[in-house]
Scaffold this active site. Structure first.
Site, PDB file in Angstrom:
ATOM      1  N   LYS A 201       0.858  -1.178   0.000  1.00 40.31           N
ATOM      2  CA  LYS A 201       0.000   0.000   0.000  1.00 40.31           C
ATOM      3  C   LYS A 201       0.897   1.231   0.000  1.00 40.31           C
ATOM      4  O   LYS A 201       1.634   1.478   0.955  1.00 40.31           O
ATOM      5  CB  LYS A 201      -0.918   0.001   1.218  1.00 40.31           C
ATOM      6  CG  LYS A 201      -1.846   1.204   1.283  1.00 40.31           C
ATOM      7  CD  LYS A 201      -2.760   1.111   2.493  1.00 40.31           C
ATOM      8  CE  LYS A 201      -3.673   2.306   2.617  1.00 40.31           C
ATOM      9  NZ  LYS A 201      -4.565   2.205   3.799  1.00 40.31           N
ATOM     10  N   LYS A 254      -2.143  -1.550  -3.765  1.00 43.96           N
ATOM     11  CA  LYS A 254      -2.957  -0.337  -3.753  1.00 43.96           C
ATOM     12  C   LYS A 254      -2.047   0.889  -3.850  1.00 43.96           C
ATOM     13  O   LYS A 254      -1.079   0.971  -3.100  1.00 43.96           O
ATOM     14  CB  LYS A 254      -3.760  -0.279  -2.439  1.00 43.96           C
ATOM     15  CG  LYS A 254      -4.638   0.945  -2.277  1.00 43.96           C
ATOM     16  CD  LYS A 254      -5.376   0.913  -0.946  1.00 43.96           C
ATOM     17  CE  LYS A 254      -6.279   2.118  -0.788  1.00 43.96           C
ATOM     18  NZ  LYS A 254      -6.992   2.145   0.510  1.00 43.96           N
TER      19      LYS A 254
END
Length: 345
Positions: A201, A254
């Protein structure tokens, strides 16, 4: 000008298989379907709430009592999985709303399972929506403290599993969180609850609209001390490997589109499901461009989602899920139970 020699077998006519839609469909390498999509939901307190998010056209905050209708809508679209985020009524320094037995996400899980046992419910495990300072964990001297935060994450994951979540998805990027959560789930008897870890992320500029929707903007500073630096790919692969070693059953990259190289490399290296999160900023950019008449929204969205899947994502978390599912059904000639009016209809 000399024309190609038809007898020259090294001259290939690639266009032969592109000539008609039927031929293109026949040889298409990457195919999208509604089964590929996970739809994020923002659950808030109160009753009768369906509050539009201004920076994300088409996305709402909804209260728990609105979920039966939402589940029915997802069923009509053929979407089989959701990812839940919670907006509590009150916030505090230790994110107590995140692990409250009767918190908004816990109640949302129960409400969904009461009307559809088969819909896959994944719960986001983080603290930023629940802290009064908007950061992802316990603050000590103005910094997010890694180890004290792990206990809160574990408590949250267990409470969500107890409510009936099919999987928990830690998104905080604290070191060691997967190991601690796995141990806590097992000790609480939830040995069959999988962990879908946001293993890679990034500290991205593409999260702004999400923070509006989740009401999770930090009151000071940013999250670069724990989310990944956008320039690092090898580090992402090390993070993924570590999370798998600690017990992650699947991983998330992400955002999706700026990090397709990480998605592709993860798919090659690791034998676990790889998910990609087509985040709020990616969604809102296309929405804004479409609303201004600058792009063909349908083509652009399906192209973007196809790229994510082509890179190696086995599933895509996307706010476009309903629209994309409807467009795909229309392209396949499926009688539409999900037809809604298009602008200009």
């Amino acid at each position: 000008m000399s024309l190609p020699d038809p007898s020259d077998l090294s001259f290939r006519r690639f266009r032969r298989l592109r000539r008609t839609e039927g031929l293109r469909r026949l040889v298409r390498e990457t195919r999208l379907s509604a089964d590929d999509f996970i739809y994020p939901l923002f659950i808030t307190y109160g009753r009768g709430v369906r509050r539009p998010v201004p920076s994300m056209p088409g996305v709402d905050q909804i209260s728990v009592d609105q979920l039966p209708a939402e589940v029915e809508d997802l069923r009509r679209h053929g979407i089989g999985a959701v990812l839940l985020f919670g907006i509590p009524e009150t916030k505090d320094a230790v994110a107590s709303g995140a692990y409250d037995e009767h918190g908004v996400v816990q109640e949302a899980v129960r409400a969904i399972k009461a009307v559809d046992r088969d819909l896959v419910v994944i719960t986001d495990v983080c603290n930023c929506e629940y802290t009064d300072h908007g950061h992802c964990g316990i603050l000590i001297d103005g910094e997010v403290a890694n180890d004290p935060t792990l206990e809160l994450l574990a408590r949250t994951a267990v409470s969500q599993a107890a409510a009936g979540a099919d999987a928990v998805a830690p998104s905080d990027m604290m070191d060691g969180r997967v190991k601690v959560i796995r141990r806590a789930l097992d000790e609480a008897g939830f040995t069959q609850t999988p962990i879908i870890s946001y293993a890679a992320k990034y500290a991205s500029a593409f999260y702004g609209p999400f923070r509006d929707a989740a009401e999770s903007t930090p009151s000071f500073g940013d999250r670069r001390s724990h989310q990944m630096d956008p320039g690092n790919r090898r580090e992402a692969l090390a993070e993924i490997a570590t999370d798998i070693e600690e017990g992650a059953d699947a991983i998330i990259v992400k955002p999706a589109l700026p990090y397709l190289d990480v998605v592709a490399e993860a798919r090659v290296r690791f034998d676990v499901p790889v998910l990609a999160y087509n985040v709020s900023g990616e969604y809102s950019m296309l929405k804004a461009a479409a609303l201004n008449g600058w792009i063909d929204e349908r083509r652009a969205v399906l192209e973007a989602l196809t790229a994510i899947k082509r890179a190696g994502a086995g599933a895509i978390i996307t706010y476009h899920a309903k629209e994309a599912a409807r467009w795909l059904a229309e392209e396949a000639g499926v009688p539409s139970a999900v037809r809604v009016a298009e602008p200009g209809d």
